[in-house]
Structures are given as structure tokens and as C-alpha cells.
Design a protein around this motif. Structure first.
Motif, PDB file in Angstrom:
ATOM      1  N   GLY A 165       3.125  -2.693  10.337  1.00 12.05           N
ATOM      2  CA  GLY A 165       3.760  -3.074   9.793  1.00 12.05           C
ATOM      3  C   GLY A 165       3.265  -4.031   8.138  1.00 12.05           C
ATOM      4  O   GLY A 165       3.990  -3.751   7.052  1.00 12.05           O
ATOM      5  N   ASP A 166       2.661  -5.040   8.840  1.00  9.30           N
ATOM      6  CA  ASP A 166       2.105  -5.359   7.066  1.00  9.30           C
ATOM      7  C   ASP A 166       1.025  -5.330   6.585  1.00  9.30           C
ATOM      8  O   ASP A 166       1.417  -5.450   5.111  1.00  9.30           O
ATOM      9  CB  ASP A 166       1.472  -6.773   8.247  1.00  9.30           C
ATOM     10  CG  ASP A 166       1.513  -7.913   7.206  1.00  9.30           C
ATOM     11  OD1 ASP A 166       2.315  -8.219   6.516  1.00  9.30           O
ATOM     12  OD2 ASP A 166       0.284  -8.473   6.872  1.00  9.30           O
ATOM     13  N   LEU A 181       3.332  -4.359   3.598  1.00  8.19           N
ATOM     14  CA  LEU A 181       3.875  -5.260   2.706  1.00  8.19           C
ATOM     15  C   LEU A 181       2.731  -5.151   2.101  1.00  8.19           C
ATOM     16  O   LEU A 181       3.212  -5.565   0.735  1.00  8.19           O
ATOM     17  CB  LEU A 181       4.238  -6.176   3.512  1.00  8.19           C
ATOM     18  CG  LEU A 181       5.477  -6.266   3.796  1.00  8.19           C
ATOM     19  CD1 LEU A 181       5.724  -7.076   4.777  1.00  8.19           C
ATOM     20  CD2 LEU A 181       6.395  -6.433   2.146  1.00  8.19           C
ATOM     21  N   ARG A 188      13.463  -5.168   2.662  1.00  7.08           N
ATOM     22  CA  ARG A 188      14.235  -4.485   3.992  1.00  7.08           C
ATOM     23  C   ARG A 188      12.479  -4.402   4.553  1.00  7.08           C
ATOM     24  O   ARG A 188      13.414  -4.804   6.369  1.00  7.08           O
ATOM     25  CB  ARG A 188      14.419  -3.052   3.924  1.00  7.08           C
ATOM     26  CG  ARG A 188      15.452  -2.621   2.088  1.00  7.08           C
ATOM     27  CD  ARG A 188      16.038  -1.971   3.491  1.00  7.08           C
ATOM     28  NE  ARG A 188      15.079  -0.414   2.210  1.00  7.08           N
ATOM     29  CZ  ARG A 188      15.653  -0.384   0.861  1.00  7.08           C
ATOM     30  NH1 ARG A 188      15.892  -1.242   0.541  1.00  7.08           N
ATOM     31  NH2 ARG A 188      14.695   1.119   0.805  1.00  7.08           N
ATOM     32  N   ASP A 189      11.430  -4.292   4.577  1.00  3.40           N
ATOM     33  CA  ASP A 189      10.501  -4.594   5.528  1.00  3.40           C
ATOM     34  C   ASP A 189      10.161  -5.659   6.365  1.00  3.40           C
ATOM     35  O   ASP A 189      10.229  -6.077   7.196  1.00  3.40           O
ATOM     36  CB  ASP A 189       9.410  -3.923   4.713  1.00  3.40           C
ATOM     37  CG  ASP A 189       8.780  -2.326   4.736  1.00  3.40           C
ATOM     38  OD1 ASP A 189      10.156  -1.683   4.982  1.00  3.40           O
ATOM     39  OD2 ASP A 189       8.531  -2.436   3.624  1.00  3.40           O
ATOM     40  N   ALA A 244      10.658  -6.815   9.763  1.00  3.07           N
ATOM     41  CA  ALA A 244       9.002  -8.034  10.195  1.00  3.07           C
ATOM     42  C   ALA A 244      10.264  -9.189  10.643  1.00  3.07           C
ATOM     43  O   ALA A 244       9.784  -9.693  11.884  1.00  3.07           O
ATOM     44  CB  ALA A 244       8.384  -8.149   9.286  1.00  3.07           C
ATOM     45  N   GLY A 296       6.161 -11.798   5.180  1.00  2.00           N
ATOM     46  CA  GLY A 296       5.920 -10.365   6.400  1.00  2.00           C
ATOM     47  C   GLY A 296       4.194 -11.103   7.021  1.00  2.00           C
ATOM     48  O   GLY A 296       4.246 -11.117   8.191  1.00  2.00           O
ATOM     49  N   VAL A 341      12.263  -1.984  -1.461  1.00  2.00           N
ATOM     50  CA  VAL A 341      11.740  -1.891   0.155  1.00  2.00           C
ATOM     51  C   VAL A 341      10.792  -3.219   0.923  1.00  2.00           C
ATOM     52  O   VAL A 341      10.818  -3.328   2.341  1.00  2.00           O
ATOM     53  CB  VAL A 341      10.482  -0.547  -0.090  1.00  2.00           C
ATOM     54  CG1 VAL A 341       9.961  -0.251   1.067  1.00  2.00           C
ATOM     55  CG2 VAL A 341      11.365   0.640  -1.035  1.00  2.00           C
ATOM     56  N   ARG A 375       2.585  -2.013  -0.978  1.00  2.00           N
ATOM     57  CA  ARG A 375       3.644  -2.532  -1.794  1.00  2.00           C
ATOM     58  C   ARG A 375       2.770  -3.810  -2.316  1.00  2.00           C
ATOM     59  O   ARG A 375       3.621  -3.419  -3.983  1.00  2.00           O
ATOM     60  CB  ARG A 375       4.749  -2.353  -1.126  1.00  2.00           C
ATOM     61  CG  ARG A 375       5.023  -1.034  -0.711  1.00  2.00           C
ATOM     62  CD  ARG A 375       6.040  -0.817   0.681  1.00  2.00           C
ATOM     63  NE  ARG A 375       5.986   0.225   0.646  1.00  2.00           N
ATOM     64  CZ  ARG A 375       6.649   0.497   2.204  1.00  2.00           C
ATOM     65  NH1 ARG A 375       6.918  -0.192   2.893  1.00  2.00           N
ATOM     66  NH2 ARG A 375       6.747   2.202   2.472  1.00  2.00           N
TER      67      ARG A 375
END
Length: 223
Positions: A58-59, A62, A31-32, A36, A104, A28, A65
Motif C-alpha cells: 500500500g505504501d 501513498l 485514510r491510507d 497503514a 505511511g 485518500v 498520490r
């Protein structure tokens, strides 16, 4: 005895599920990171404020995670006794998660430059072609890193070094442009020099991901 045997099986299933969770998180994140850099490139080349802001939002995922990966690793090591291949996975996971998070962060740096200059375009017409090439090469290497993580194909992983050469060549072309009869002044040149460096570092971290995959599969690093 049967009950005890069943208990052992449940324990191993739980361990397997934890390893699956770990590899799933890395997939995941990869893909992120690819999304980005695409979003950051849209912000930069298309003067897209919404894309830039989406990269910043979105960062946080990341980062979360990566934190989850780092929390899982000590528990896996403390509660289980991984065999050699699983131990490599656990140890590589922390390094891979760090590289993906940094990818990211570098996309965020590009998006922030686009936001800082918005609604003025960061990329003037003279530099549009080389930045488009650089952005596309960075996106490709991010996609390939994600595929390599999913497939664990060491041959594909070793090919990322060639993709990194493409990024380096585009970065060199950008620097050459900035120092040869650049007509737009110092501030735009500084912006693009930083952007180029961020793309180059992004690709370097993608190669690091592939290098860890090679080590995971073969026990050796040849990338």
C-alpha cells in the motif's frame, strides 16, 4: 459576449475541479495512512505476515498520490491566480502530502520489523499492554487527522495536540519498561525502542497535518 462569459465559467469550473481533486487526494492519503498504521500494528501485535506485506504494498500508492499532488501544485499556480484562501490550500497541500507520505513510511518501518522477526513475535508478553496502548493511540490520532482534513474544523484540529500527549505518554512508558529490569535481552529491546520511536514520529506528523489545517482555515498556526 455570452460565449466569452461561458468560456470564463468553464475555466473557473475547471479550476474548482482541480482544487477538489487536490483535496480529494489528501483525503485518500489520510485514510491510507490510518489504514497503514493499523496494518502495521496487526503485523506487530498479532504476528500477521499478510498484514505486514499489505502495508508494504500500500505504501506505493501513498507515494504515487504524493507525487500527483506535487505535480498538480505548479500547474495550479502557473495557470491560475488563486485567491488567498485557495493559495493557502495549494501551499498547505504540499506540506500535508509530505506528512501523510511520511506517516505511511513509518508504518512501513514497523511492518518491516515484524516481517524481519516473523514467525517470532516482536512484542513479548511483558510489553504487550503498553504496545497495544501505543498502537491504539496512534490509530486514533490518524483517524482524527483524516476527519480534520475532511471537515477543516480548526477546533478539532487543535485537539490533536492532546491526542499526541497520549502517544508520548505511552512511548515514555515503553522506554521506562525497556530500561527497568528488562528480561528479554538487547535485540528485542532495540526492536521495541525503534517501534516506539516510529509510533511517536507517526503521531507527530499527524499533528503537523492538523497544524496545516489550522493555518488553512485561520491563516495562523496555534497548534
Amino acid at each position: 459576449m455570452r460565449r466569452a462569459g461561458g468560456g470564463v465559467r468553464v475555466s473557473r469550473d475547471t479550476y474548482g475541479e482541480q482544487l477538489d481533486r487536490l483535496t480529494g487526494l489528501l483525503a485518500v492519503m489520510s485514510r491510507d495512512a490510518a489504514a497503514a498504521i493499523r496494518g502495521a500494528s496487526s503485523a506487530l501485535l498479532q504476528v500477521d505476515r499478510d498484514a505486514a506485506e499489505a502495508v508494504l504494498c500500500g505504501d506505493a500508492l501513498l507515494d504515487a498520490r504524493r507525487a500527483e499532488v506535487e505535480e498538480m501544485i505548479p500547474l495550479l499556480l502557473a495557470r491560475h491566480q488563486p485567491v488567498a484562501s485557495d493559495l493557502r490550500l495549494v501551499l498547505c497541500a504540499m506540506r500535508i502530502a509530505g506528512d501523510l507520505e511520511r506517516m505511511g513510511d513509518l508504518a512501513v518501518h514497523i511492518a518491516k520489523i515484524a516481517l524481519m522477526r516473523h514467525p517470532v513475535a516482536v512484542v513479548p508478553p511483558l510489553a504487550s499492554a503498553v504496545l497495544t496502548t501505543l498502537a491504539a493511540a496512534a490509530a486514533r490520532i490518524a483517524d482524527k487527522a483524516a476527519v480534520v482534513l475532511a471537515t477543516r474544523d480548526s477546533l478539532d484540529a487543535m485537539q490533536l495536540g492532546l491526542d499526541d500527549d497520549e502517544v508520548d505518554a505511552a512511548h515514555a512508558s515503553l522506554l521506562s519498561l525497556l530500561v527497568s529490569a528488562w528480561p528479554y535481552g538487547i535485540e528485542p529491546a532495540i526492536d521495541l525502542a525503534l517501534v516506539g520511536r516510529y509510533y511517536e514520529r507517526f503521531a507527530d506528523h499527524a499533528v503537523n497535518v492538523a497544524r496545516q489545517v489550522v493555518y488553512l482555515v485561520t491563516g495562523d498556526i496555534r497548534l
